[in-house]
Design an enzyme around this catalytic site. Sequence first.
Site, PDB file in Angstrom:
ATOM      1  N   GLN A 119       5.587   5.154  -1.299  1.00  0.00           N
ATOM      2  CA  GLN A 119       4.526   4.931  -2.158  1.00  0.00           C
ATOM      3  C   GLN A 119       4.839   5.179  -3.727  1.00  0.00           C
ATOM      4  O   GLN A 119       3.912   5.089  -4.287  1.00  0.00           O
ATOM      5  CB  GLN A 119       3.221   5.539  -1.925  1.00  0.00           C
ATOM      6  CG  GLN A 119       2.661   5.381  -0.300  1.00  0.00           C
ATOM      7  CD  GLN A 119       2.007   4.146  -0.232  1.00  0.00           C
ATOM      8  OE1 GLN A 119       1.715   3.377  -1.225  1.00  0.00           O
ATOM      9  NE2 GLN A 119       1.900   3.390   0.792  1.00  0.00           N
ATOM     10  N   ALA A 133      10.022   1.541   7.030  1.00  0.00           N
ATOM     11  CA  ALA A 133      10.251   2.855   6.515  1.00  0.00           C
ATOM     12  C   ALA A 133       9.926   3.779   7.720  1.00  0.00           C
ATOM     13  O   ALA A 133      10.535   4.986   7.850  1.00  0.00           O
ATOM     14  CB  ALA A 133       8.894   3.454   5.556  1.00  0.00           C
ATOM     15  N   THR A 134       9.226   3.505   8.815  1.00  0.00           N
ATOM     16  CA  THR A 134       9.281   4.265   9.936  1.00  0.00           C
ATOM     17  C   THR A 134      10.396   4.621  10.525  1.00  0.00           C
ATOM     18  O   THR A 134      10.581   5.616  11.081  1.00  0.00           O
ATOM     19  CB  THR A 134       7.980   3.434  10.991  1.00  0.00           C
ATOM     20  OG1 THR A 134       6.649   3.284  10.273  1.00  0.00           O
ATOM     21  CG2 THR A 134       7.917   4.183  12.235  1.00  0.00           C
ATOM     22  N   ALA A 177      10.218  -2.510   1.955  1.00  0.00           N
ATOM     23  CA  ALA A 177      10.042  -3.344   1.135  1.00  0.00           C
ATOM     24  C   ALA A 177       8.623  -4.121   0.952  1.00  0.00           C
ATOM     25  O   ALA A 177       7.972  -4.569  -0.034  1.00  0.00           O
ATOM     26  CB  ALA A 177      10.915  -4.772   1.470  1.00  0.00           C
ATOM     27  N   HIS A 178       7.795  -4.072   2.086  1.00  0.00           N
ATOM     28  CA  HIS A 178       6.451  -4.627   2.033  1.00  0.00           C
ATOM     29  C   HIS A 178       5.322  -3.802   1.138  1.00  0.00           C
ATOM     30  O   HIS A 178       4.232  -4.277   0.978  1.00  0.00           O
ATOM     31  CB  HIS A 178       5.920  -4.839   3.339  1.00  0.00           C
ATOM     32  CG  HIS A 178       5.341  -3.698   4.324  1.00  0.00           C
ATOM     33  ND1 HIS A 178       4.023  -3.177   4.305  1.00  0.00           N
ATOM     34  CD2 HIS A 178       6.196  -2.821   4.992  1.00  0.00           C
ATOM     35  CE1 HIS A 178       3.923  -2.286   5.008  1.00  0.00           C
ATOM     36  NE2 HIS A 178       5.138  -2.050   5.359  1.00  0.00           N
ATOM     37  N   THR A 186      22.243  -7.322  14.111  1.00  0.00           N
ATOM     38  CA  THR A 186      22.533  -8.425  13.299  1.00  0.00           C
ATOM     39  C   THR A 186      21.528  -8.023  12.009  1.00  0.00           C
ATOM     40  O   THR A 186      20.425  -8.003  11.952  1.00  0.00           O
ATOM     41  CB  THR A 186      22.094  -9.809  13.913  1.00  0.00           C
ATOM     42  OG1 THR A 186      22.965  -9.828  15.106  1.00  0.00           O
ATOM     43  CG2 THR A 186      22.346 -10.965  13.208  1.00  0.00           C
ATOM     44  N   ASN A 214       0.108   8.349   0.430  1.00  0.00           N
ATOM     45  CA  ASN A 214      -0.472   7.189   0.516  1.00  0.00           C
ATOM     46  C   ASN A 214      -1.799   7.008   0.525  1.00  0.00           C
ATOM     47  O   ASN A 214      -2.552   6.136   0.054  1.00  0.00           O
ATOM     48  CB  ASN A 214       0.102   6.516   1.940  1.00  0.00           C
ATOM     49  CG  ASN A 214       0.163   7.672   3.236  1.00  0.00           C
ATOM     50  OD1 ASN A 214       0.627   8.647   3.036  1.00  0.00           O
ATOM     51  ND2 ASN A 214      -0.784   7.344   4.069  1.00  0.00           N
ATOM     52  N   CYS A 216      -7.642   3.836  12.350  1.00  0.00           N
ATOM     53  CA  CYS A 216      -8.901   3.067  12.774  1.00  0.00           C
ATOM     54  C   CYS A 216      -8.588   2.317  14.014  1.00  0.00           C
ATOM     55  O   CYS A 216      -9.426   1.716  14.535  1.00  0.00           O
ATOM     56  CB  CYS A 216      -9.267   1.824  11.607  1.00  0.00           C
ATOM     57  SG  CYS A 216      -9.735   2.547  10.076  1.00  0.00           S
TER      58      CYS A 216
HETATM   59  N1  PLP Z   1       5.510   6.226   4.526  1.00  0.00           N
HETATM   60  C1  PLP Z   1       4.375   6.226   3.855  1.00  0.00           C
HETATM   61  C2  PLP Z   1       3.975   7.152   2.592  1.00  0.00           C
HETATM   62  C3  PLP Z   1       3.640   4.908   4.007  1.00  0.00           C
HETATM   63  O1  PLP Z   1       2.407   4.671   3.338  1.00  0.00           O
HETATM   64  C4  PLP Z   1       3.929   3.955   5.094  1.00  0.00           C
HETATM   65  C5  PLP Z   1       2.897   2.712   5.359  1.00  0.00           C
HETATM   66  O2  PLP Z   1       1.743   2.959   5.346  1.00  0.00           O
HETATM   67  C6  PLP Z   1       5.134   4.073   5.805  1.00  0.00           C
HETATM   68  C7  PLP Z   1       5.929   5.451   5.589  1.00  0.00           C
HETATM   69  C8  PLP Z   1       5.790   3.390   7.046  1.00  0.00           C
HETATM   70  O3  PLP Z   1       5.787   2.163   6.110  1.00  0.00           O
HETATM   71  P1  PLP Z   1       6.463   1.025   7.345  1.00  0.00           P
HETATM   72  O4  PLP Z   1       5.386   0.132   7.518  1.00  0.00           O
HETATM   73  O5  PLP Z   1       7.470   0.278   6.662  1.00  0.00           O
HETATM   74  O6  PLP Z   1       7.087   1.480   8.633  1.00  0.00           O
END
Ligand code: PLP
Length: 396
Positions: free
Chosen positions: A181, A71-72, A202-203, A239, A153, A326
Amino acid sequence: MKVYLDNNATTIVDPYVFDEMEPFFVQKYGNPNSLHYVASETHVPLKNAMEKIYAGIHAPKEDSVVITSCATESNNWVLKSIYLEYIITGRKNHIIISEVEHPSIISAARHLEKLGCKVTYLPINHEGIVEAQTVRDYITDKTALVSIMWANNETGAIFPVQEIGDICAEKGVLFHTDAVQAIGKIPVDVQSFNVDYLTMSAHKFHGPKGVGALYMKKGKELTPLLHGGSQMGGYRSGTLNVAGIVGMGKAMEQAVDALDFEMSEIRELRDEFEDELLKIEDTFVVTPREKRTSNTILISFRGIEGESMLWDLNRSAIAASTGSACASEDLESNPVMEAIGAEADLAHTAIRFSLSRYTTKEELDFTLAVVKEAVERLRGISSSYAYAPEGHDSQL
Ligand code: PLP
């Protein structure tokens, strides 16, 4: 007993997801872009996985879902492409985000600010929610993008994306939502509201780490940031992470199947647990339950540093979170508590418990007992906490 209550950070991979991924490491390891039978073995599983991802968010075929590494990456892609397409070209000069977006939005926005983009960081209200009217108030004719997360989150607060989407559509501004979330916790249907871009990972819904996606509405596709081969329709080269995509597809299917359970049984477990936690004197929860995802509690225990509580929990093999950064050695306050304007001594005391469909009542009962003991112990040695006389009613 080991208890995992940090599911907003990451989730266990669903065993069915793992089974589905396994063949794509040692047996069906082909590069889908090669021209031989080893490659061909990946084609149908990839197609099926993509169909499951489209179905999970109700994306029509003509829209794009591009697989990313997380997601980042999806969040960075949106902001940086908007910068390249609208800001650097002088067509617009402004983007709007909230103060409580994930660091992958906030840090990207700060970076763009250094490059000359104007950024508005919208405040949240006393319930930890970005109000749609606030978005309207700050949109100008130079605003290129509004990026507001769907669910927070830290608190689980659900933001009014429907109204925000309507305002953006009315004003001709692009709208992105970070739905990391939200997926698996509330129904996600990109056709039910005005949204141009939507981020997933996905995670966070019992899939593997290292795979996410960006949904883009037809006609709103973004400039690629990773140029190279023609993978993902040319929107993102590299890939394909075949096992990851297959895993994400299965995880999405499972998440959709489990949604009712998450929204009923897990909510009930969460509520009972929260009721018991709130019976402990001087505890505070910011966002009302009905305005939150069903799995999250952000609770403050006055007089107790979040990190100290985590330490006690961790010694009993309970994993939770303070929500602060942290990585630093300093004790940091929770960013949402700060944004709400909570008193400094409360902003440091927030603990996040985030459940999943694997959480059991026995685990929560055990956690409650450990929390109660920790509160006694830590308040007993706290220099900032004095037990109040009976009937004392502290306010946030
Ligand atoms: N956006 C939100 C709201 C999240 O809670 C998180 C992960 O904590 C992310 C983005 C980033 O996700 P990723 O670990 O897939 O980059």
